[in-house]
Design an enzyme around this catalytic site. Structure first.
Site, PDB file in Angstrom:
ATOM      1  N   HIS A 141      -6.987 -17.250  14.728  1.00 55.93           N
ATOM      2  CA  HIS A 141      -7.803 -18.313  15.297  1.00 55.93           C
ATOM      3  C   HIS A 141      -8.798 -18.897  14.298  1.00 55.93           C
ATOM      4  O   HIS A 141      -8.899 -20.121  14.185  1.00 55.93           O
ATOM      5  CB  HIS A 141      -8.487 -17.931  16.600  1.00 55.93           C
ATOM      6  CG  HIS A 141      -8.906 -19.171  17.314  1.00 55.93           C
ATOM      7  ND1 HIS A 141      -8.022 -19.933  18.038  1.00 55.93           N
ATOM      8  CD2 HIS A 141     -10.058 -19.850  17.317  1.00 55.93           C
ATOM      9  CE1 HIS A 141      -8.622 -21.026  18.467  1.00 55.93           C
ATOM     10  NE2 HIS A 141      -9.874 -20.990  18.053  1.00 55.93           N
ATOM     11  N   SER A 171      -4.394 -15.648  -3.305  1.00 58.17           N
ATOM     12  CA  SER A 171      -4.733 -16.972  -3.849  1.00 58.17           C
ATOM     13  C   SER A 171      -5.896 -17.590  -3.082  1.00 58.17           C
ATOM     14  O   SER A 171      -6.847 -18.116  -3.684  1.00 58.17           O
ATOM     15  CB  SER A 171      -3.498 -17.877  -3.767  1.00 58.17           C
ATOM     16  OG  SER A 171      -3.841 -19.220  -4.028  1.00 58.17           O
ATOM     17  N   SER A 172      -5.837 -17.517  -1.738  1.00 56.94           N
ATOM     18  CA  SER A 172      -6.900 -18.109  -0.919  1.00 56.94           C
ATOM     19  C   SER A 172      -8.241 -17.424  -1.162  1.00 56.94           C
ATOM     20  O   SER A 172      -9.286 -18.077  -1.238  1.00 56.94           O
ATOM     21  CB  SER A 172      -6.547 -18.014   0.568  1.00 56.94           C
ATOM     22  OG  SER A 172      -5.421 -18.796   0.862  1.00 56.94           O
ATOM     23  N   SER A 218     -16.680 -37.028   7.479  1.00 62.21           N
ATOM     24  CA  SER A 218     -18.129 -37.243   7.432  1.00 62.21           C
ATOM     25  C   SER A 218     -18.571 -38.002   6.179  1.00 62.21           C
ATOM     26  O   SER A 218     -19.718 -38.429   6.087  1.00 62.21           O
ATOM     27  CB  SER A 218     -18.860 -35.891   7.500  1.00 62.21           C
ATOM     28  OG  SER A 218     -18.527 -35.220   8.705  1.00 62.21           O
ATOM     29  N   ARG A 245       9.318 -23.007  24.322  1.00 61.52           N
ATOM     30  CA  ARG A 245       9.472 -23.330  22.908  1.00 61.52           C
ATOM     31  C   ARG A 245      10.415 -22.325  22.247  1.00 61.52           C
ATOM     32  O   ARG A 245      10.746 -21.291  22.818  1.00 61.52           O
ATOM     33  CB  ARG A 245       8.116 -23.341  22.205  1.00 61.52           C
ATOM     34  CG  ARG A 245       7.362 -22.026  22.194  1.00 61.52           C
ATOM     35  CD  ARG A 245       6.084 -22.185  21.404  1.00 61.52           C
ATOM     36  NE  ARG A 245       5.271 -20.967  21.442  1.00 61.52           N
ATOM     37  CZ  ARG A 245       4.260 -20.757  20.613  1.00 61.52           C
ATOM     38  NH1 ARG A 245       3.929 -21.654  19.710  1.00 61.52           N
ATOM     39  NH2 ARG A 245       3.546 -19.645  20.685  1.00 61.52           N
ATOM     40  N   HIS A 258       9.363 -23.205   8.993  1.00 62.37           N
ATOM     41  CA  HIS A 258       8.603 -24.453   9.155  1.00 62.37           C
ATOM     42  C   HIS A 258       7.128 -24.136   9.358  1.00 62.37           C
ATOM     43  O   HIS A 258       6.256 -24.721   8.707  1.00 62.37           O
ATOM     44  CB  HIS A 258       9.153 -25.256  10.337  1.00 62.37           C
ATOM     45  CG  HIS A 258       8.249 -26.349  10.798  1.00 62.37           C
ATOM     46  ND1 HIS A 258       8.004 -27.494  10.046  1.00 62.37           N
ATOM     47  CD2 HIS A 258       7.490 -26.484  11.920  1.00 62.37           C
ATOM     48  CE1 HIS A 258       7.154 -28.269  10.689  1.00 62.37           C
ATOM     49  NE2 HIS A 258       6.814 -27.684  11.837  1.00 62.37           N
ATOM     50  N   LYS A 267     -19.955 -33.129  16.731  1.00 63.07           N
ATOM     51  CA  LYS A 267     -19.397 -33.819  15.568  1.00 63.07           C
ATOM     52  C   LYS A 267     -18.807 -35.179  15.948  1.00 63.07           C
ATOM     53  O   LYS A 267     -19.074 -36.190  15.300  1.00 63.07           O
ATOM     54  CB  LYS A 267     -18.315 -32.951  14.913  1.00 63.07           C
ATOM     55  CG  LYS A 267     -18.880 -31.802  14.099  1.00 63.07           C
ATOM     56  CD  LYS A 267     -17.772 -31.019  13.447  1.00 63.07           C
ATOM     57  CE  LYS A 267     -18.337 -30.092  12.392  1.00 63.07           C
ATOM     58  NZ  LYS A 267     -18.905 -30.796  11.240  1.00 63.07           N
ATOM     59  N   HIS A 274      -7.622 -15.682  23.437  1.00 68.85           N
ATOM     60  CA  HIS A 274      -7.116 -16.744  24.319  1.00 68.85           C
ATOM     61  C   HIS A 274      -5.651 -17.059  24.011  1.00 68.85           C
ATOM     62  O   HIS A 274      -5.000 -17.777  24.761  1.00 68.85           O
ATOM     63  CB  HIS A 274      -7.997 -18.005  24.264  1.00 68.85           C
ATOM     64  CG  HIS A 274      -7.985 -18.725  22.955  1.00 68.85           C
ATOM     65  ND1 HIS A 274      -9.089 -19.361  22.461  1.00 68.85           N
ATOM     66  CD2 HIS A 274      -7.036 -18.928  22.031  1.00 68.85           C
ATOM     67  CE1 HIS A 274      -8.812 -19.926  21.304  1.00 68.85           C
ATOM     68  NE2 HIS A 274      -7.565 -19.672  21.028  1.00 68.85           N
ATOM     69  N   HIS A 275      -5.136 -16.528  22.889  1.00 70.28           N
ATOM     70  CA  HIS A 275      -3.700 -16.637  22.602  1.00 70.28           C
ATOM     71  C   HIS A 275      -2.906 -15.578  23.367  1.00 70.28           C
ATOM     72  O   HIS A 275      -1.681 -15.553  23.269  1.00 70.28           O
ATOM     73  CB  HIS A 275      -3.451 -16.441  21.101  1.00 70.28           C
ATOM     74  CG  HIS A 275      -4.088 -17.496  20.238  1.00 70.28           C
ATOM     75  ND1 HIS A 275      -3.443 -18.645  19.864  1.00 70.28           N
ATOM     76  CD2 HIS A 275      -5.324 -17.573  19.695  1.00 70.28           C
ATOM     77  CE1 HIS A 275      -4.257 -19.387  19.111  1.00 70.28           C
ATOM     78  NE2 HIS A 275      -5.398 -18.754  18.999  1.00 70.28           N
ATOM     79  N   TRP A 288       6.519 -17.796  13.262  1.00 66.24           N
ATOM     80  CA  TRP A 288       5.532 -17.676  12.173  1.00 66.24           C
ATOM     81  C   TRP A 288       4.508 -16.584  12.462  1.00 66.24           C
ATOM     82  O   TRP A 288       3.853 -16.085  11.552  1.00 66.24           O
ATOM     83  CB  TRP A 288       4.851 -19.018  11.907  1.00 66.24           C
ATOM     84  CG  TRP A 288       3.698 -19.341  12.814  1.00 66.24           C
ATOM     85  CD1 TRP A 288       3.760 -19.848  14.068  1.00 66.24           C
ATOM     86  CD2 TRP A 288       2.304 -19.172  12.512  1.00 66.24           C
ATOM     87  NE1 TRP A 288       2.500 -20.005  14.576  1.00 66.24           N
ATOM     88  CE2 TRP A 288       1.580 -19.608  13.647  1.00 66.24           C
ATOM     89  CE3 TRP A 288       1.589 -18.708  11.404  1.00 66.24           C
ATOM     90  CZ2 TRP A 288       0.190 -19.593  13.708  1.00 66.24           C
ATOM     91  CZ3 TRP A 288       0.196 -18.689  11.470  1.00 66.24           C
ATOM     92  CH2 TRP A 288      -0.483 -19.133  12.610  1.00 66.24           C
ATOM     93  N   THR A 307     -18.007 -29.040  18.514  1.00 75.94           N
ATOM     94  CA  THR A 307     -16.990 -30.042  18.166  1.00 75.94           C
ATOM     95  C   THR A 307     -17.358 -31.392  18.773  1.00 75.94           C
ATOM     96  O   THR A 307     -17.219 -32.437  18.122  1.00 75.94           O
ATOM     97  CB  THR A 307     -15.603 -29.588  18.667  1.00 75.94           C
ATOM     98  OG1 THR A 307     -15.363 -28.258  18.230  1.00 75.94           O
ATOM     99  CG2 THR A 307     -14.516 -30.499  18.130  1.00 75.94           C
ATOM    100  N   TYR A 312      -9.443 -23.129  12.273  1.00 74.89           N
ATOM    101  CA  TYR A 312     -10.630 -23.870  11.827  1.00 74.89           C
ATOM    102  C   TYR A 312     -10.676 -23.999  10.314  1.00 74.89           C
ATOM    103  O   TYR A 312     -11.215 -24.976   9.783  1.00 74.89           O
ATOM    104  CB  TYR A 312     -11.892 -23.204  12.386  1.00 74.89           C
ATOM    105  CG  TYR A 312     -11.917 -23.296  13.892  1.00 74.89           C
ATOM    106  CD1 TYR A 312     -12.146 -24.512  14.521  1.00 74.89           C
ATOM    107  CD2 TYR A 312     -11.622 -22.195  14.683  1.00 74.89           C
ATOM    108  CE1 TYR A 312     -12.107 -24.627  15.895  1.00 74.89           C
ATOM    109  CE2 TYR A 312     -11.587 -22.292  16.062  1.00 74.89           C
ATOM    110  CZ  TYR A 312     -11.822 -23.518  16.663  1.00 74.89           C
ATOM    111  OH  TYR A 312     -11.769 -23.638  18.025  1.00 74.89           O
ATOM    112  N   GLU A 324      -8.239 -19.127  11.303  1.00 71.30           N
ATOM    113  CA  GLU A 324      -7.349 -19.890  10.431  1.00 71.30           C
ATOM    114  C   GLU A 324      -7.195 -21.340  10.902  1.00 71.30           C
ATOM    115  O   GLU A 324      -7.103 -22.270  10.100  1.00 71.30           O
ATOM    116  CB  GLU A 324      -5.977 -19.196  10.388  1.00 71.30           C
ATOM    117  CG  GLU A 324      -4.858 -19.990   9.745  1.00 71.30           C
ATOM    118  CD  GLU A 324      -5.040 -20.187   8.263  1.00 71.30           C
ATOM    119  OE1 GLU A 324      -4.343 -21.048   7.704  1.00 71.30           O
ATOM    120  OE2 GLU A 324      -5.880 -19.502   7.661  1.00 71.30           O
ATOM    121  N   ASP A 337     -17.533 -27.822 -14.047  1.00 72.84           N
ATOM    122  CA  ASP A 337     -16.207 -27.337 -13.642  1.00 72.84           C
ATOM    123  C   ASP A 337     -16.416 -26.323 -12.523  1.00 72.84           C
ATOM    124  O   ASP A 337     -17.543 -26.089 -12.094  1.00 72.84           O
ATOM    125  CB  ASP A 337     -15.488 -26.692 -14.834  1.00 72.84           C
ATOM    126  CG  ASP A 337     -13.969 -26.760 -14.701  1.00 72.84           C
ATOM    127  OD1 ASP A 337     -13.468 -26.389 -13.619  1.00 72.84           O
ATOM    128  OD2 ASP A 337     -13.288 -27.196 -15.644  1.00 72.84           O
TER     129      ASP A 337
END
Length: 532
Positions: free
Chosen positions: A259, A175-176, A274, A456, A83, A337, A308-309, A148, A334, A263, A261, A112
């Protein structure tokens, strides 16, 4: 297109698709048109979103009541892993790349994308990767049950499904990177004359910064999973403590990717919001330059907050303090924004069509996710709620209520331009209100579960958590049904036909063509009488 007949006589008009342009399945397999490739990305992401959603509902079905009803704990953890990987790499990221393919060339005035064939290749790496992920369920040991994040030592002991997952991640990473190179080159080299960087549309700015983030961190993830692969099969001991390796080092390398990722999965959404809020407020975006700098600041700070993880891994107090304060620092850009979006709406000629509803809904639910993240940045709190449902609630508020709501807002906003048909507003609003209500019913109770100590990734739990789990599961099923409704009642009818969309689908709002009378300046308002 005008061609000459075989005998050299009178020219006639023929369909362009019959001469020089592939059609049918070849149109999609050999696609080099940015709009076709964008459409492929979007359909791929919708497909993976539905697959990942089904896995989520299987999890909630098991958790509806205590006790093991349907799945063994091993299979349950395989569902958790797949998932997460499918939603991150298969649904959210490709969806944003699909939007970039559609909108970036149109917004910068390019014909293009810069590298059309590489664009095609970057998409066609994704279906094999998705097949590898899903096929890992049918290998001898089943899909990986390591979560994951693929932490060793558990991931070192998994079966062939782990190897398939590693290969899939390599393909998705390649790909990315190719997609990012394309986006950067298109924005920097193919802008229309006179479009300086500080005149770029915000969606292009956010994607430019996101693309640099991707190029910086995807090789880091590739490094982590390659070291994992060599530990598994080639006798290295990078993460094996028995061979003087360090399992915690994997966490450092993974979260240095992980991390930024987070963002990567939200910054393009900020760009969409925006565009949408100024359009329906009939005002220019408040603080354009500060929005650009805030986006860049978020990206830069995202590189120095990864641990922080890892507060629960026993890092020194000085390390905890640094990562705690650095994480809190992200709240500043943040907050800029969010303030600018609200200031844009302030005293605007607001209307509340579906894209605007999703944009406002996004600001609200994303702010909830942001505040819970601020709490998790505090090391003593994080150590208490680490690996509980409080963390699950936080990142789902950021990714489901955040990224997904941005994608819905962007879809409703730009789809009339893409398909040429207007979207049924009543159905769109029905989808919005169902999504907003059920996403909160699903994820808000998880905060209480986490604070009460529910860990979890557990397939079973004590009966004291039954009511909150049941409540959450009902919300999840209704949220899932809302997305099925969106696909079959909104998306497919919009593609098939419907009322023809005008040239300016939102009645001039998109280009700010309406002239709204300027409100009187503050100092001309009559002051209320002083109370004596």
């Amino acid at each position: 297109m005008r061609v000459t007949t075989a005998d050299g006589e009178t020219p006639e008009f023929v369909d362009e698709h019959e001469h020089g342009h592939p059609h049918g399945w070849r149109r999609w397999l050999y696609a080099t048109n940015h709009k076709d490739i964008g459409t492929l990305y979007l359909w791929f992401s919708v497909t993976m979103f539905m697959v990942g959603g089904v896995l989520a509902l299987l999890l909630r079905m098991e958790l509806f009541r205590p006790g093991l009803q349907y799945f063994a704990p091993e299979l349950y953890n395989q569902f958790v892993t797949m998932h997460g990987l499918i939603m991150v790499f298969g649904a959210i990221m490709p969806a944003f790349v699909g939007f970039a393919n559609w909108m970036v060339p149109l917004q910068v005035g390019a014909g293009d994308m810069a590298f059309a064939r590489m664009n095609n290749f970057s998409f066609w790496l994704l279906p094999p990767a998705a097949l590898l992920l899903v096929a890992s369920f049918f290998t001898g040991g089943g899909a990986t049950g390591s979560g994951w994040t693929m932490y060793p030592p558990l991931s070192l002991q998994m079966g062939a499904g782990m190897d398939m997952t590693i290969f899939a991640i390599h393909l998705m990473g390649a790909s990315s990177i190719m997609g990012s190179i394309n986006i950067i080159t298109t924005i920097l080299n193919m802008r229309a004359p006179g479009m300086t960087l500080m005149k770029l549309p915000m969606f292009c700015w956010t994607w430019l910064i996101t693309a640099y983030l991707l190029i910086a961190v995807m090789p880091v993830l590739a490094t982590a999973v390659t070291m994992l692969l060599t530990d598994r099969h080639f006798g290295t001991t990078f993460f094996n403590a028995a061979g003087s390796g360090d399992p915690v080092m994997f966490q450092h390398v993974f979260w240095f990717f992980g991390h930024p990722e987070v963002y990567i999965m939200i910054l393009p959404g900020f760009g969409m919001i925006s565009h949408i809020i100024p359009a329906f407020a009939r005002k220019p975006l408040f603080g354009y330059a500060s929005m650009v700098y805030a986006t860049a600041a978020i990206a830069i700070v995202s590189f120095v907050v990864w641990a922080h993880h890892m507060f629960a891994t026993g890092m020194p107090v000085t390390g905890q303090l640094f990562f705690m304060y650095a994480t809190m620092l992200v709240a500043v850009p943040t907050g800029v924004k969010v303030f600018n979006w609200i200031a844009t709406m302030w005293r605007g000629a607001l209307t509340f069509e579906t894209p605007m509803l999703f944009a406002i809904g996004f600001i609200w639910v994303f702010t909830i996710g942001g505040f819970s993240g601020l709490l998790l940045a505090v090391a003593p709190i994080d150590i208490q709620v680490h690996d509980t449902y409080y963390v699950v609630a936080h990142f789902h508020y950021v990714l489901v209520a955040g990224s997904l709501f941005c994608l819905f807002a962007g879809y409703y906003f730009w789809a009339p331009k893409w398909t040429g048909h207007t979207i049924n507003e009543r159905r769109g609003r029905f989808h919005f209100w169902n999504s907003l209500i059920w996403v909160n019913v699903t994820f808000f109770p998880m905060h209480f579960l986490g604070l009460a100590g529910m860990p979890r990734r557990y397939a079973d739990y004590p009966t004291q958590f039954t009511d909150l789990h049941s409540f959450t599961s009902v919300g999840a099923f209704l949220f899932g049904l809302s997305q099925v409704y969106w696909l079959f009642a909104v998306v497919i009818p919009n593609i098939r036909g419907g009322e023809k969309a005008p040239a300016k689908p939102w009645e001039g709002a998109e280009g700010l063509e309406w002239t709204v009378p300027s409100p009187a300046p503050f100092h001309t308002f009559e002051r209320p009488p002083l109370i004596k």
